[in-house]
Design a protein around this motif. Structure first.
Motif, PDB file in Angstrom:
ATOM      1  N   LEU A 121       0.866  -1.010   0.016  1.00 64.84           N
ATOM      2  CA  LEU A 121       0.017  -0.065   0.185  1.00 64.84           C
ATOM      3  C   LEU A 121       0.745   1.192  -0.090  1.00 64.84           C
ATOM      4  O   LEU A 121       1.920   1.219   0.355  1.00 64.84           O
ATOM      5  CB  LEU A 121      -0.971   0.054   1.264  1.00 64.84           C
ATOM      6  CG  LEU A 121      -2.078  -0.442   0.988  1.00 64.84           C
ATOM      7  CD1 LEU A 121      -2.280  -2.079   0.494  1.00 64.84           C
ATOM      8  CD2 LEU A 121      -3.097  -0.399   2.293  1.00 64.84           C
ATOM      9  N   ALA A 122       0.517   2.348  -0.560  1.00 63.08           N
ATOM     10  CA  ALA A 122       0.951   3.522  -0.613  1.00 63.08           C
ATOM     11  C   ALA A 122       1.130   4.178   0.747  1.00 63.08           C
ATOM     12  O   ALA A 122       0.416   3.853   1.891  1.00 63.08           O
ATOM     13  CB  ALA A 122       0.265   4.655  -1.341  1.00 63.08           C
ATOM     14  N   GLU A 123       2.163   5.055   1.027  1.00 63.07           N
ATOM     15  CA  GLU A 123       2.276   5.622   2.606  1.00 63.07           C
ATOM     16  C   GLU A 123       1.043   6.452   2.904  1.00 63.07           C
ATOM     17  O   GLU A 123       0.726   6.221   4.175  1.00 63.07           O
ATOM     18  CB  GLU A 123       3.437   6.378   2.710  1.00 63.07           C
ATOM     19  CG  GLU A 123       4.864   5.599   2.466  1.00 63.07           C
ATOM     20  CD  GLU A 123       5.237   4.726   3.614  1.00 63.07           C
ATOM     21  OE1 GLU A 123       4.658   5.013   4.825  1.00 63.07           O
ATOM     22  OE2 GLU A 123       5.589   3.688   3.492  1.00 63.07           O
ATOM     23  N   ALA A 124       0.559   7.006   2.105  1.00 61.60           N
ATOM     24  CA  ALA A 124      -0.447   7.808   2.378  1.00 61.60           C
ATOM     25  C   ALA A 124      -1.917   7.045   2.910  1.00 61.60           C
ATOM     26  O   ALA A 124      -2.473   7.531   3.760  1.00 61.60           O
ATOM     27  CB  ALA A 124      -1.190   8.781   1.235  1.00 61.60           C
ATOM     28  N   ASP A 125      -1.787   5.715   2.393  1.00 60.71           N
ATOM     29  CA  ASP A 125      -2.774   4.856   2.857  1.00 60.71           C
ATOM     30  C   ASP A 125      -2.668   4.377   3.988  1.00 60.71           C
ATOM     31  O   ASP A 125      -3.576   4.030   4.926  1.00 60.71           O
ATOM     32  CB  ASP A 125      -3.159   3.631   1.899  1.00 60.71           C
ATOM     33  CG  ASP A 125      -3.748   4.086   0.393  1.00 60.71           C
ATOM     34  OD1 ASP A 125      -4.353   5.284   0.455  1.00 60.71           O
ATOM     35  OD2 ASP A 125      -3.302   3.887  -0.523  1.00 60.71           O
ATOM     36  N   ILE A 149      -2.537   1.084  15.487  1.00 64.78           N
ATOM     37  CA  ILE A 149      -2.350   0.159  14.260  1.00 64.78           C
ATOM     38  C   ILE A 149      -1.573   1.125  13.227  1.00 64.78           C
ATOM     39  O   ILE A 149      -0.540   0.750  12.637  1.00 64.78           O
ATOM     40  CB  ILE A 149      -3.623  -0.371  13.532  1.00 64.78           C
ATOM     41  CG1 ILE A 149      -4.162  -1.536  14.718  1.00 64.78           C
ATOM     42  CG2 ILE A 149      -3.300  -1.065  12.415  1.00 64.78           C
ATOM     43  CD1 ILE A 149      -5.277  -2.102  14.243  1.00 64.78           C
ATOM     44  N   SER A 150      -2.157   2.323  12.846  1.00 63.00           N
ATOM     45  CA  SER A 150      -1.503   3.281  11.968  1.00 63.00           C
ATOM     46  C   SER A 150      -0.184   3.706  12.476  1.00 63.00           C
ATOM     47  O   SER A 150       0.763   3.736  11.551  1.00 63.00           O
ATOM     48  CB  SER A 150      -2.491   4.642  11.612  1.00 63.00           C
ATOM     49  OG  SER A 150      -3.308   4.181  11.234  1.00 63.00           O
ATOM     50  N   SER A 151      -0.066   3.905  13.862  1.00 60.34           N
ATOM     51  CA  SER A 151       1.528   3.910  14.371  1.00 60.34           C
ATOM     52  C   SER A 151       2.259   3.111  14.254  1.00 60.34           C
ATOM     53  O   SER A 151       3.521   3.181  13.686  1.00 60.34           O
ATOM     54  CB  SER A 151       1.235   4.259  15.788  1.00 60.34           C
ATOM     55  OG  SER A 151       2.752   4.664  16.407  1.00 60.34           O
ATOM     56  N   THR A 152       1.979   1.604  14.142  1.00 58.29           N
ATOM     57  CA  THR A 152       2.956   0.601  13.897  1.00 58.29           C
ATOM     58  C   THR A 152       3.521   0.526  12.450  1.00 58.29           C
ATOM     59  O   THR A 152       4.419  -0.213  12.081  1.00 58.29           O
ATOM     60  CB  THR A 152       2.498  -0.777  14.343  1.00 58.29           C
ATOM     61  OG1 THR A 152       1.155  -1.024  13.395  1.00 58.29           O
ATOM     62  CG2 THR A 152       1.992  -0.621  15.763  1.00 58.29           C
ATOM     63  N   LEU A 153       2.769   0.905  11.750  1.00 55.80           N
ATOM     64  CA  LEU A 153       2.786   1.045   9.970  1.00 55.80           C
ATOM     65  C   LEU A 153       4.029   2.440   9.742  1.00 55.80           C
ATOM     66  O   LEU A 153       4.428   2.336   8.686  1.00 55.80           O
ATOM     67  CB  LEU A 153       1.556   1.276   9.249  1.00 55.80           C
ATOM     68  CG  LEU A 153       0.563   0.064   9.621  1.00 55.80           C
ATOM     69  CD1 LEU A 153      -0.647   0.342   8.716  1.00 55.80           C
ATOM     70  CD2 LEU A 153       1.218  -1.326   9.175  1.00 55.80           C
ATOM     71  N   MET A 154       3.855   3.375  10.522  1.00 62.56           N
ATOM     72  CA  MET A 154       4.621   4.567   9.974  1.00 62.56           C
ATOM     73  C   MET A 154       5.806   4.892  10.988  1.00 62.56           C
ATOM     74  O   MET A 154       6.626   5.632  10.605  1.00 62.56           O
ATOM     75  CB  MET A 154       3.612   5.796  10.427  1.00 62.56           C
ATOM     76  CG  MET A 154       2.463   5.717   9.494  1.00 62.56           C
ATOM     77  SD  MET A 154       0.995   7.059   9.853  1.00 62.56           S
ATOM     78  CE  MET A 154       2.112   8.300   8.892  1.00 62.56           C
ATOM     79  N   PRO A 193      14.496   6.702   5.487  1.00 62.32           N
ATOM     80  CA  PRO A 193      14.227   5.823   4.412  1.00 62.32           C
ATOM     81  C   PRO A 193      13.000   4.818   4.771  1.00 62.32           C
ATOM     82  O   PRO A 193      12.250   4.311   3.869  1.00 62.32           O
ATOM     83  CB  PRO A 193      15.443   5.225   3.888  1.00 62.32           C
ATOM     84  CG  PRO A 193      16.670   6.100   4.322  1.00 62.32           C
ATOM     85  CD  PRO A 193      15.916   6.620   5.784  1.00 62.32           C
ATOM     86  N   GLU A 194      13.221   4.196   5.758  1.00 63.56           N
ATOM     87  CA  GLU A 194      12.256   3.177   6.205  1.00 63.56           C
ATOM     88  C   GLU A 194      11.033   3.626   6.669  1.00 63.56           C
ATOM     89  O   GLU A 194      10.078   3.300   6.322  1.00 63.56           O
ATOM     90  CB  GLU A 194      12.937   2.428   7.399  1.00 63.56           C
ATOM     91  CG  GLU A 194      12.013   1.104   7.826  1.00 63.56           C
ATOM     92  CD  GLU A 194      12.706   0.252   8.845  1.00 63.56           C
ATOM     93  OE1 GLU A 194      12.336  -0.903   9.191  1.00 63.56           O
ATOM     94  OE2 GLU A 194      14.022   0.609   9.492  1.00 63.56           O
ATOM     95  N   PHE A 195      11.093   4.837   7.393  1.00 61.60           N
ATOM     96  CA  PHE A 195       9.616   5.495   7.826  1.00 61.60           C
ATOM     97  C   PHE A 195       9.623   6.752   7.337  1.00 61.60           C
ATOM     98  O   PHE A 195      10.094   7.889   8.062  1.00 61.60           O
ATOM     99  CB  PHE A 195       9.785   5.372   9.265  1.00 61.60           C
ATOM    100  CG  PHE A 195       9.903   3.944   9.801  1.00 61.60           C
ATOM    101  CD1 PHE A 195       8.999   3.102   9.606  1.00 61.60           C
ATOM    102  CD2 PHE A 195      10.960   3.588  10.777  1.00 61.60           C
ATOM    103  CE1 PHE A 195       8.977   1.625  10.154  1.00 61.60           C
ATOM    104  CE2 PHE A 195      11.039   2.400  11.156  1.00 61.60           C
ATOM    105  CZ  PHE A 195      10.023   1.257  11.007  1.00 61.60           C
ATOM    106  N   PRO A 196       9.067   7.259   6.190  1.00 59.46           N
ATOM    107  CA  PRO A 196       9.057   8.508   5.681  1.00 59.46           C
ATOM    108  C   PRO A 196       8.051   9.400   6.658  1.00 59.46           C
ATOM    109  O   PRO A 196       8.580  10.609   6.469  1.00 59.46           O
ATOM    110  CB  PRO A 196       8.486   8.250   4.198  1.00 59.46           C
ATOM    111  CG  PRO A 196       8.667   7.024   4.043  1.00 59.46           C
ATOM    112  CD  PRO A 196       8.592   6.071   5.217  1.00 59.46           C
TER     113      PRO A 196
END
Length: 335
Positions: free
Chosen positions: A46-50, A107-112, A181-184
């Protein structure tokens, strides 16, 4: 979730099975600790924005499955009549809403951001709970508790980077443009993690009310309102573009998240709450932290920075120490 007693006078006093409770709590905390890893599998590609908004949808699915599980438990334990007789109140509703919003942000935090940062920051919840209890319930904070809460607060500042150590000196301030790079969008991920801690503290605060409500009955109401809150969160944030991009593999991971981190983890949470005193229940719940951190290290190759490690130790240690001291104090008085 608060351990509560039934208002049904026909029910004999329940004798806790601590061994069963400890095993159930370990299983539940393990399921909770897998949230970040399974969420990343769910959102692969998925895109980072999603990723910044998809947590609301995943939390909705998790809470809905948890609700269905609790309804099943309610029916199997013969408490449907007790559920109908139990009076609903604002604190029960707000507790469910708060935990739903907390997990949506988490959940969003773990992705970002790193899984370690996300799990450390949600465990700032006891700090916010204590402050709310002091303001609204006039509960006193002892000197030793104040010290531990201060440690949690400093740990939070270290974890999100407000206090950092760069070029041989301490720095203060939050750079919202900071990324890697890993977490924009790392800074936004850390802020969502902190927000999940705020909502978690609110949930704990509201759970302190209505102790007369049976744990299974409260569980049904809790997840009904949590599911409603995350549905409203999804309507507001509109994560549908990301959801529409799900492949069959993404959906397989999503179902795993709903079952493992929803029905499995939350179901065993009820068993643990019924069979463990609050002190032991709270202590074992911290097992979620090492599970999440190990997943970050072993599965995703995340490295903890020295400052992040110190911040995490302060948060977990500051939250866990009062529980341990309370248990030691109780045993001393008993002996």
């Amino acid at each position: 979730m608060s351990q509560t007693t039934s208002t049904d006078s026909s029910v004999t006093e329940y004798v806790m099975n601590k061994k069963l409770g400890a095993i159930a709590m370990l299983l539940s905390a393990t399921g909770m600790g897998l949230v970040g890893t399974i969420s990343r599998g769910t959102t692969a590609g998925l895109a980072e924005a999603d990723k910044s908004v998809i947590g609301s949808f995943l939390a909705f699915g998790r809470m809905t499955v948890g609700l269905l599980g609790f309804i099943l438990i309610l029916v199997l334990t013969g408490k449907a009549g007790l559920f109908r007789r139990t009076r609903l109140s604002a604190t029960v509703i707000l507790g469910g809403v708060s935990i739903g919003l907390s997990l949506g942000c988490y959940i969003s935090s773990t992705l970002m951001t790193s899984i370690a940062n996300a799990v450390f920051l949600i465990y700032t919840g006891p700090l916010f709970c204590a402050l709310l209890a002091r303001i609204f319930r006039k509960e006193k904070i002892s000197v030793i508790s104040g010290i531990f809460l201060t440690l949690v607060f400093i740990g939070m500042l270290l974890t999100i980077g407000i206090i950092d150590f760069k070029n041989g000196s301490l720095t203060f301030g939050l750079d919202l443009s900071a990324s890697s790079p890993e977490f924009p969008n790392k800074s936004l991920g850390d802020l969502l993690g902190l927000l999940s801690g705020v909502f978690y503290g609110l949930a704990m605060f509201f759970y302190g009310y209505r102790k007369d409500v049976d744990s299974v009955v409260r569980g049904v109401w809790n997840f009904l309102w949590a599911a409603s809150a995350t549905l409203a969160m999804s309507i507001l944030l509109r994560p549908w573009h990301g959801v529409s991009s799900f492949t069959a593999t993404n959906w397989m991971w999503a179902v795993a998240l709903f079952l493992v981190c929803g029905l499995f983890a939350l179901g065993f949470l009820v068993v643990a709450g019924r069979n463990l005193p609050a002190v032991e229940y709270s202590t074992i719940s911290y097992w979620e932290c090492p599970v999440a951190i190990l997943c970050g290290l072993l599965v995703w190759g995340e490295q903890l920075t020295p400052v992040g490690m110190v911040g995490g130790v302060l948060i977990v240690g500051g939250g866990l120490a009062p529980i341990v001291l309370d248990a030691v104090s109780r045993r001393s008085r008993a002996s």
